[in-house]
Design a protein around this motif. Sequence first.
Motif, PDB file in Angstrom:
ATOM      1  N   GLY A   1       0.466  -1.068  -0.391  1.00  0.00           N
ATOM      2  CA  GLY A   1      -0.064  -0.121  -0.237  1.00  0.00           C
ATOM      3  C   GLY A   1       0.457   1.138   0.128  1.00  0.00           C
ATOM      4  O   GLY A   1       0.557   2.796  -0.341  1.00  0.00           O
ATOM      5  N   VAL A   2       2.283   1.021   0.136  1.00  0.00           N
ATOM      6  CA  VAL A   2       2.868   2.312   0.043  1.00  0.00           C
ATOM      7  C   VAL A   2       3.215   3.254  -1.275  1.00  0.00           C
ATOM      8  O   VAL A   2       4.394   1.451  -2.425  1.00  0.00           O
ATOM      9  CB  VAL A   2       4.173   2.015   1.033  1.00  0.00           C
ATOM     10  N   CYS A   3       3.004   3.611  -1.537  1.00  0.00           N
ATOM     11  CA  CYS A   3       3.810   4.490  -3.246  1.00  0.00           C
ATOM     12  C   CYS A   3       5.246   4.583  -3.230  1.00  0.00           C
ATOM     13  O   CYS A   3       5.824   4.625  -2.286  1.00  0.00           O
ATOM     14  CB  CYS A   3       3.203   5.011  -3.665  1.00  0.00           C
ATOM     15  N   LEU A   4       5.621   3.397  -4.236  1.00  0.00           N
ATOM     16  CA  LEU A   4       7.366   3.829  -4.218  1.00  0.00           C
ATOM     17  C   LEU A   4       7.460   3.740  -5.145  1.00  0.00           C
ATOM     18  O   LEU A   4       6.991   3.127  -6.053  1.00  0.00           O
ATOM     19  CB  LEU A   4       7.818   2.307  -2.954  1.00  0.00           C
TER      20      LEU A   4
ATOM     21  N   GLY B   1      -1.610   4.848  -2.748  1.00  0.00           N
ATOM     22  CA  GLY B   1      -0.885   5.078  -1.821  1.00  0.00           C
ATOM     23  C   GLY B   1       0.706   5.858  -0.775  1.00  0.00           C
ATOM     24  O   GLY B   1       1.827   5.318  -0.585  1.00  0.00           O
ATOM     25  N   HIS B   2      -0.481   7.381  -0.668  1.00  0.00           N
ATOM     26  CA  HIS B   2      -0.421   7.298   0.399  1.00  0.00           C
ATOM     27  C   HIS B   2      -0.868   7.360   1.395  1.00  0.00           C
ATOM     28  O   HIS B   2      -2.069   7.791   1.471  1.00  0.00           O
ATOM     29  CB  HIS B   2      -0.559   8.675   0.114  1.00  0.00           C
ATOM     30  N   VAL B   3      -0.110   6.247   1.672  1.00  0.00           N
ATOM     31  CA  VAL B   3      -0.882   5.757   3.791  1.00  0.00           C
ATOM     32  C   VAL B   3      -0.785   6.637   5.016  1.00  0.00           C
ATOM     33  O   VAL B   3      -0.338   7.622   5.296  1.00  0.00           O
ATOM     34  CB  VAL B   3       0.079   4.668   3.992  1.00  0.00           C
ATOM     35  N   ASP B   4      -2.517   6.718   5.265  1.00  0.00           N
ATOM     36  CA  ASP B   4      -2.235   7.426   6.214  1.00  0.00           C
ATOM     37  C   ASP B   4      -1.400   7.059   7.830  1.00  0.00           C
ATOM     38  O   ASP B   4      -1.788   8.322   8.583  1.00  0.00           O
ATOM     39  CB  ASP B   4      -4.028   8.387   6.887  1.00  0.00           C
TER      40      ASP B   4
END
Length: 203
Positions: free
Chosen positions: A44-47, A104-107
Motif C-alpha cells: 500500500g506504500v507508493c514507492l 498509495g499515500h498511507v495515512d
Amino acid sequence: MFTGIITDIGEVLEVERRGDIRARIGTRYDVAGIDLGASIACDGVCLTVIAMGSSPRNWFDVEISAETVSKTNIGANGWPAGHRLNLERALKVGDELGGHIVSGHVDGVAEVIGLRHEGDSLRVTFRAPKELAGFIAPKGSVALNGTSLTVNEVDGAEFGVNLIPHTRTVTTWGGVAVGDLINLEIDTLARYVARLRDWAATA
C-alpha cells in the motif's frame, strides 16, 4: 494512482541504509516492462523504482524516506529480509477499476485485534488511530496493506472486514495474525468530504 487490486506477492530480498532505507524486492513482474521512476505500491506504500534486474530472479529497488517510515509499518530499520509484500503496479488509462481509487499515500497504521471464521470467510477486526477513525464508515472502502476492502462495521476506532478465500490466497492476508500492524489508507472521498465539512464550519 492504484486500485487496491493486488497483482503480485513480492519478497524483500535485501535492506540497506543509505541515509534513507533502500530495499530490494523480488517479484514475478517482467522487469523489462518497468521503467525507472515507475511507481509500485508495496503493501500500500507508493514507492519509486530506482533500479531493477533479473538475476538470480526478477527484482526492483526502492528508496524509503523517513517520512514514509513514520506513517507506515515499515519500521526504522526497514521491512526484514524475507518479508512478503502485496504489490500493485500503477493504474494505466483504460485499465479496469476493480477496487477503489487508492493513492498509495498511507495515512497511518491499524492493528489487527481480532480474527473470527465466518463460513469460508475470515472476519478481521482492526483498531485504527483515533485521528483516522472518523473517516471509516460501514460499507465504505479502505486500503489495508494495499488491498481494497469493504468495511462491514464500525465501533468507535474499531472496524471489521471480511476476507474471502480468494483474497487470502492471492495476497499476504493468508498469514494475518492478531497484533499485526497494517498500513491504512482512508478513502479519498471521505478525506474530501471531511475537508469540505471543516471548511464550511469556518466559512
